[in-house]
Scaffold this motif. Structure first.
Motif, PDB file in Angstrom:
ATOM      1  N   ILE A  86       0.852  -1.203   0.000  1.00  0.00           N
ATOM      2  CA  ILE A  86       0.000   0.000   0.000  1.00  0.00           C
ATOM      3  C   ILE A  86       0.882   1.245   0.000  1.00  0.00           C
ATOM      4  O   ILE A  86       0.657   2.175  -0.771  1.00  0.00           O
ATOM      5  N   ASN A  87       1.899   1.249   0.848  1.00  0.00           N
ATOM      6  CA  ASN A  87       2.822   2.389   0.891  1.00  0.00           C
ATOM      7  C   ASN A  87       3.576   2.563  -0.418  1.00  0.00           C
ATOM      8  O   ASN A  87       3.859   3.687  -0.831  1.00  0.00           O
ATOM      9  N   PHE A  88       3.894   1.455  -1.079  1.00  0.00           N
ATOM     10  CA  PHE A  88       4.554   1.539  -2.378  1.00  0.00           C
ATOM     11  C   PHE A  88       3.695   2.353  -3.351  1.00  0.00           C
ATOM     12  O   PHE A  88       4.183   3.253  -4.018  1.00  0.00           O
ATOM     13  N   PHE A  89       2.401   2.018  -3.440  1.00  0.00           N
ATOM     14  CA  PHE A  89       1.528   2.728  -4.370  1.00  0.00           C
ATOM     15  C   PHE A  89       1.393   4.201  -3.982  1.00  0.00           C
ATOM     16  O   PHE A  89       1.396   5.077  -4.841  1.00  0.00           O
ATOM     17  N   ILE A 127       1.176  -9.108 -10.748  1.00  0.00           N
ATOM     18  CA  ILE A 127       1.019  -8.461  -9.442  1.00  0.00           C
ATOM     19  C   ILE A 127       0.057  -9.271  -8.572  1.00  0.00           C
ATOM     20  O   ILE A 127       0.319  -9.490  -7.386  1.00  0.00           O
ATOM     21  N   SER A 128      -1.038  -9.754  -9.154  1.00  0.00           N
ATOM     22  CA  SER A 128      -1.987 -10.575  -8.398  1.00  0.00           C
ATOM     23  C   SER A 128      -1.311 -11.827  -7.850  1.00  0.00           C
ATOM     24  O   SER A 128      -1.533 -12.211  -6.698  1.00  0.00           O
ATOM     25  N   GLU A 129      -0.491 -12.459  -8.672  1.00  0.00           N
ATOM     26  CA  GLU A 129       0.226 -13.657  -8.226  1.00  0.00           C
ATOM     27  C   GLU A 129       1.186 -13.337  -7.088  1.00  0.00           C
ATOM     28  O   GLU A 129       1.312 -14.103  -6.131  1.00  0.00           O
ATOM     29  N   ALA A 154      -6.799 -11.766  -4.196  1.00  0.00           N
ATOM     30  CA  ALA A 154      -5.600 -11.059  -4.676  1.00  0.00           C
ATOM     31  C   ALA A 154      -5.989 -10.011  -5.706  1.00  0.00           C
ATOM     32  O   ALA A 154      -5.479  -8.889  -5.690  1.00  0.00           O
ATOM     33  N   ARG A 155      -6.912 -10.337  -6.591  1.00  0.00           N
ATOM     34  CA  ARG A 155      -7.372  -9.380  -7.602  1.00  0.00           C
ATOM     35  C   ARG A 155      -8.125  -8.222  -6.954  1.00  0.00           C
ATOM     36  O   ARG A 155      -8.008  -7.080  -7.376  1.00  0.00           O
ATOM     37  N   MET A 156      -8.891  -8.526  -5.915  1.00  0.00           N
ATOM     38  CA  MET A 156      -9.604  -7.471  -5.202  1.00  0.00           C
ATOM     39  C   MET A 156      -8.602  -6.532  -4.516  1.00  0.00           C
ATOM     40  O   MET A 156      -8.738  -5.311  -4.577  1.00  0.00           O
ATOM     41  N   ILE A 157      -7.578  -7.104  -3.907  1.00  0.00           N
ATOM     42  CA  ILE A 157      -6.548  -6.292  -3.254  1.00  0.00           C
ATOM     43  C   ILE A 157      -5.836  -5.427  -4.290  1.00  0.00           C
ATOM     44  O   ILE A 157      -5.609  -4.239  -4.071  1.00  0.00           O
ATOM     45  N   LEU A 158      -5.515  -6.010  -5.432  1.00  0.00           N
ATOM     46  CA  LEU A 158      -4.849  -5.241  -6.490  1.00  0.00           C
ATOM     47  C   LEU A 158      -5.718  -4.070  -6.929  1.00  0.00           C
ATOM     48  O   LEU A 158      -5.229  -2.943  -7.062  1.00  0.00           O
ATOM     49  N   GLY A 159      -6.997  -4.312  -7.121  1.00  0.00           N
ATOM     50  CA  GLY A 159      -7.905  -3.234  -7.487  1.00  0.00           C
ATOM     51  C   GLY A 159      -7.928  -2.151  -6.427  1.00  0.00           C
ATOM     52  O   GLY A 159      -7.928  -0.953  -6.733  1.00  0.00           O
ATOM     53  N   ALA A 160      -7.917  -2.561  -5.178  1.00  0.00           N
ATOM     54  CA  ALA A 160      -7.922  -1.595  -4.080  1.00  0.00           C
ATOM     55  C   ALA A 160      -6.593  -0.834  -4.008  1.00  0.00           C
ATOM     56  O   ALA A 160      -6.565   0.326  -3.602  1.00  0.00           O
ATOM     57  N   MET A 161      -5.503  -1.480  -4.407  1.00  0.00           N
ATOM     58  CA  MET A 161      -4.184  -0.824  -4.349  1.00  0.00           C
ATOM     59  C   MET A 161      -4.183   0.463  -5.163  1.00  0.00           C
ATOM     60  O   MET A 161      -3.609   1.458  -4.763  1.00  0.00           O
TER      61      MET A 161
END
Length: 172
Positions: A86-89, A127-129, A154-161
């Motif tokens: 999250i901090n990376f983004f 990224i999802s993987e 993982a896809r949901m987290i990526l979308g949220a990122m």
């Protein structure tokens, strides 16, 4: 050796032009001028505009993947790794907005181009993987998430990122 040097100059110029001006606002002539080459060399090395921009997307994918792997190495627990990504983004948006803009610009472009679409799918799947392997594999899913696959989460987290990269004016 000369060919690689010229091709790399063109790629660097294309990356810089697209990340600062956006795909729609960049001409091949501008890229050639910035690279210090004649326009015909762009076609010689990359075939056409789509071939050149596909290579630029590959550079962007490589940058994202390297930085995300680096961010995931910072934490020990799943929670620490998630906070790190999250901090990376957030930091990327703050310190390297060109890379973030380029991702959005080229994602929009992928709607119209199958080859760009395939490349961006590669990025999002990668990224999802990474999220699945580094965060979710260390977590026991319970509660309302229990019925979902780790791939879906993982896809949901990526979308949220991408949403977490919104400036802190919304809060943390």
């Amino acid at each position: 050796m000369e060919e690689k040097t010229q091709a790399q100059k063109i790629l660097d110029a294309a990356y810089n032009c697209i990340s600062s001006k956006g795909y729609a606002n960049v001409s091949l002539r501008e890229i050639a001028d910035e690279a210090g080459v004649v326009l015909s060399q762009l076609n010689y090395y990359f075939g056409n505009k789509e071939g050149l921009f596909a290579e630029v997307i590959k550079i962007m994918i490589n940058k994202y993947m390297k930085e995300i792997v680096k961010a995931l190495r910072k934490g020990e627990s799943a929670k620490e790794k998630l906070l790190s990504i999250i901090n990376f983004f957030r930091e990327m948006l703050k310190n390297n907005p060109e890379l973030f803009r380029m991702l959005y610009d080229l994602t929009g472009l992928s709607i119209w181009s199958t080859s760009f679409n395939d490349l961006l799918k590669e990025l999002f799947n990668g990224i999802s993987e990474l999220i699945e392997e580094n965060i979710l594999s260390k977590t026991t899913l319970n509660g309302s998430l229990k019925g979902y696959s780790s791939k879906s989460i993982a896809r949901m987290i990526l979308g949220a990122m991408f949403g977490t990269a919104i400036p802190d004016s919304i809060g943390t």
